[in-house]
Motif scaffolding. Structure first.
Motif, PDB file in Angstrom:
ATOM      1  N   SER A 144     -20.425 -15.644  19.373  1.00  0.00           N
ATOM      2  CA  SER A 144     -19.234 -16.493  19.375  1.00  0.00           C
ATOM      3  C   SER A 144     -19.190 -17.282  20.675  1.00  0.00           C
ATOM      4  CB  SER A 144     -17.969 -15.651  19.205  1.00  0.00           C
ATOM      5  OG  SER A 144     -16.842 -16.489  18.966  1.00  0.00           O
ATOM      6  N   TYR A 145     -18.404 -18.346  20.677  1.00  0.00           N
ATOM      7  CA  TYR A 145     -18.336 -19.217  21.848  1.00  0.00           C
ATOM      8  C   TYR A 145     -16.899 -19.619  22.143  1.00  0.00           C
ATOM      9  CZ  TYR A 145     -18.171 -22.617  18.038  1.00  0.00           C
ATOM     10  OH  TYR A 145     -17.844 -23.297  16.895  1.00  0.00           O
ATOM     11  N   GLY A 146     -16.600 -19.844  23.414  1.00  0.00           N
ATOM     12  CA  GLY A 146     -15.278 -20.295  23.836  1.00  0.00           C
ATOM     13  C   GLY A 146     -15.281 -21.773  24.157  1.00  0.00           C
TER      14      GLY A 146
ATOM     15  N   HIS B 294     -17.955 -20.316  27.037  1.00  0.00           N
ATOM     16  CA  HIS B 294     -18.625 -19.065  27.371  1.00  0.00           C
ATOM     17  C   HIS B 294     -19.184 -18.486  26.077  1.00  0.00           C
ATOM     18  CE1 HIS B 294     -14.771 -17.328  25.996  1.00  0.00           C
ATOM     19  NE2 HIS B 294     -15.356 -16.136  25.961  1.00  0.00           N
TER      20      HIS B 294
ATOM     21  N   LEU C 115     -20.576 -15.037  23.870  1.00  0.00           N
ATOM     22  CA  LEU C 115     -20.720 -13.600  23.651  1.00  0.00           C
ATOM     23  C   LEU C 115     -21.787 -13.394  22.584  1.00  0.00           C
ATOM     24  CD1 LEU C 115     -17.024 -12.278  23.425  1.00  0.00           C
ATOM     25  CD2 LEU C 115     -18.513 -12.346  25.435  1.00  0.00           C
TER      26      LEU C 115
ATOM     27  N   ALA D  85     -23.039 -11.567  27.789  1.00  0.00           N
ATOM     28  CA  ALA D  85     -22.124 -12.700  27.989  1.00  0.00           C
ATOM     29  C   ALA D  85     -22.657 -13.604  29.086  1.00  0.00           C
ATOM     30  CB  ALA D  85     -20.732 -12.190  28.351  1.00  0.00           C
TER      31      ALA D  85
ATOM     32  N   GLN E 134     -13.518 -14.122  31.415  1.00  0.00           N
ATOM     33  CA  GLN E 134     -13.797 -13.945  29.986  1.00  0.00           C
ATOM     34  C   GLN E 134     -15.183 -13.362  29.710  1.00  0.00           C
ATOM     35  OE1 GLN E 134     -13.137 -16.917  31.634  1.00  0.00           O
ATOM     36  NE2 GLN E 134     -13.720 -18.644  30.317  1.00  0.00           N
TER      37      GLN E 134
ATOM     38  N   CYS F 276     -14.500 -15.253  20.223  1.00  0.00           N
ATOM     39  CA  CYS F 276     -14.015 -15.918  21.436  1.00  0.00           C
ATOM     40  C   CYS F 276     -12.856 -16.840  21.102  1.00  0.00           C
ATOM     41  CB  CYS F 276     -15.113 -16.753  22.078  1.00  0.00           C
ATOM     42  SG  CYS F 276     -16.512 -15.830  22.721  1.00  0.00           S
TER      43      CYS F 276
ATOM     44  N   SER G  92     -11.836 -13.177  25.184  1.00  0.00           N
ATOM     45  CA  SER G  92     -12.924 -12.598  24.403  1.00  0.00           C
ATOM     46  C   SER G  92     -12.479 -11.346  23.679  1.00  0.00           C
ATOM     47  CB  SER G  92     -14.102 -12.239  25.327  1.00  0.00           C
ATOM     48  OG  SER G  92     -14.540 -13.366  26.060  1.00  0.00           O
TER      49      SER G  92
END
Length: 550
Positions: free
Chosen positions: A99-101, A105, A107, A117, A125, A154, A159
């Motif tokens: 997943s992405y923020g 960022h 994960l 991460a 995060q 995310c 997170s």
């Protein structure tokens, strides 16, 4: 290329279904060749402008490329790259969730349950207890040290991780309670989300920009964090610092849940679709742009829904029905589509590739290469195959193996030739003497592939054939090849051919090239070998064009 996974399991956890998807619909992947693409097994496009990508190959190597905002590529530096770079640290690890923020960022969870991460870390995060940028993948340990992570999610800058025992952990930015700790203090390391989830077994998690949702094993949904648009579905717009059950979905067993930027969608085990939260772009599909504080059933007149799609970086929604129809709504390339719109796509992923802003992937795609060939691929493979052919052409004492049925389907000339009153219909070998072997082979291959690969000089002969056989598309392709290959040395030969085969557009192109390079062209051997009438016509036409003015 196929994106594939198992069919929806009894639990609400779902990230993929057997689908057909072309990753080159995302521009980042369009530079890759067939061999590189065939090695991809998982892929994700992310970033505020969809300018970053990560993919995993069949031998479990992890590659990244793109803009590298906030070191989100994890390459150890801040440099962008258009050429994929391998993340050696992750070599051989089987990726199960990513997943992405918004920073972004990243994960990444592996089959062994390890969590890595990297990227933006302004709010901790990355879960490493600091706010230092993560320039390369780092193992997230702390309270997750002996836990096996099975899924990650995310939000913008927070997170979440789900373990195999159904525990939910959260960390990072917590200004609205999205970490679920009971306060609004940022959480520097993973912390178990407890409160009313303490004795529950979670089976799926998702994040909006600043909100969090979890589904537990009995199909109940819990939400916490920002609720200003009603994205928690609680009937109010007050933020929640700890998990709160969505009472409005009482009695329904939710199978899949997804979050957009500030809206949410839930799919029940009976195929019913509910939507709530922000609706500025029509992303709830209710027919208006009013926010919805509680879950509202949509697409009630449609057939059973089997998959829903949304992600926190867009205001776009999509759904797939039992018969494979794909609908989209919300923000679609700048337009606000307030009701689910039927598309011609075969999977929800295509909606995000073609219509979302940014055109990210809403999930980690899982690609499975198999031996299945499309009709077009099968035809291409069987061209000039003596094992399956029922006819051969002999050109310049060389054989070309073909299939009568294909030729009849693809070409009017052969459809007529293979009528019973033609002698050729009974033959197993047909002699061709008016065209060269390269030209005739290229023509037959075109009937199997729609492509032509010939040098310009041979393309002249193919242009002659296309004209004789009334193959207009092939004629256009030949003209295109000739235009791309024109030089001072061959320009007059090509002009002569264009006149001979009545290719007006090509004739005009060659004529102008000759005029623009008149001195050089008139010194070539081809110029002095041409027919006298053509030379006179050229000189007259060039004179009218003003080529001989002082």
């Amino acid at each position: 290329m196929f994106a594939e996974g198992s069919s929806l399991p009894p639990s609400p956890k779902t990230r993929s279904e057997c689908i057909m998807v072309d990753v080159t619909k995302w521009p980042l992947f369009s530079l890759m060749g067939p061999q590189e693409l065939s090695a991809i097994r998982k892929a994700c496009v992310f970033g505020m402008s969809a300018n970053e990508a990560i993919y995993i190959t069949s031998d479990d190597e992890v590659y990244v490329f793109g803009l590298n905002c906030s070191n989100c590529l994890g390459t150890g530096d801040s440099l962008s790259t258009i050429v994929p770079k391998k993340l050696d640290f992750l070599s051989g690890r089987k990726v199960v969730s990513l997943s992405y923020g918004s920073g972004p960022h990243i994960l990444l969870a592996t089959e062994d349950g390890e969590l890595f991460a990297w990227g933006h870390n302004g709010y901790s995060q990355l879960g490493n207890g600091t706010t230092n940028q993560g320039v390369a993948p780092v193992l997230v340990s702390a309270s997750l040290l002996n836990k096996k992570v099975t899924e990650v999610a995310c939000g913008s800058h927070h997170s979440m991780a789900l373990t195999d025992s159904g525990e939910v952990y959260a960390w990072g930015y917590n200004n609205c309670g999205q970490v679920g700790s009971g306060s609004t203090a940022n959480q520097p390391t993973p912390r178990r989300v407890s409160s009313c989830l303490q004795n529950k077994v979670a089976v799926s998690i998702t994040c909006g920009q600043t909100s969090s949702l979890a589904v537990v094993d009995n199909g109940e949904v819990y939400g916490w964090g920002y609720n200003g648009n009603g994205q928690l579905g609680l009937g109010n717009n007050g933020n929640q610092l700890t998990p709160c059950r969505l009472a409005a979905l009482q009695g329904f067993c939710v199978q899949q849940i997804v979050s957009g930027y500030a809206h949410s969608l839930a799919l029940t085990d009976e195929g019913l679709l509910y939507a709530w939260g922000a609706n500025t772009y029509g992303q709830l599909g209710t027919g208006n742009k009013s926010n919805q504080l509680s879950p509202l059933q949509i697409m009630t007149e449609k057939e059973r829904i089997v998959e829903i799609a949304a992600c926190h970086s867009t205001h776009t929604s999509a759904a797939k029905t039992q018969s494979g129809q794909v609908y989209m709504w919300g923000q679609c390339r700048g337009q606000s589509i307030v009701l689910p719109h039927l598309t011609h796509f075969t999977c929800t992923d295509d909606v995000f590739a073609c219509f979302a802003t940014p055109s990210v992937m809403w999930r980690l795609l899982s690609m499975e290469q198999d031996d299945f060939l499309t009709v077009a691929q099968s035809l291409k493979k069987e061209f000039d195959n003596p094992e399956t052919a029922d006819l051969k052409f002999c050109v310049d004492s060389k054989y070309i193996y073909v299939h009568k049925a294909v030729l009849k389907i693809r070409c009017e000339h052969f459809r007529s030739m293979f009528q019973s009153h033609w002698n050729e219909d009974m033959k197993e070998v047909i002699e061709i003497d008016q065209f060269s072997y390269p030209v005739y082979r290229s023509f037959l291959e075109f009937l199997y592939t729609d492509n032509v690969e010939l040098p310009p000089e041979d393309a002249i002969g193919l242009l002659d054939l296309a004209t004789s056989y009334c193959e207009n598309r092939l004629k256009r392709l030949c003209q295109h090849i000739i235009k791309r290959g024109i030089t001072v040395e061959n320009a007059f030969s090509l002009l002569s051919a264009a006149v001979r085969y009545d290719a007006e557009d090509l004739e005009e192109f060659c004529f102008k090239f000759c005029i623009n390079h008149l001195t050089e062209v008139t010194q070539t051997a081809a110029f002095w070998q041409i027919d006298g009438n053509l030379l006179k016509d050229f000189i007259c036409r060039a004179s009218r064009y003003g080529a001989f003015k002082n």
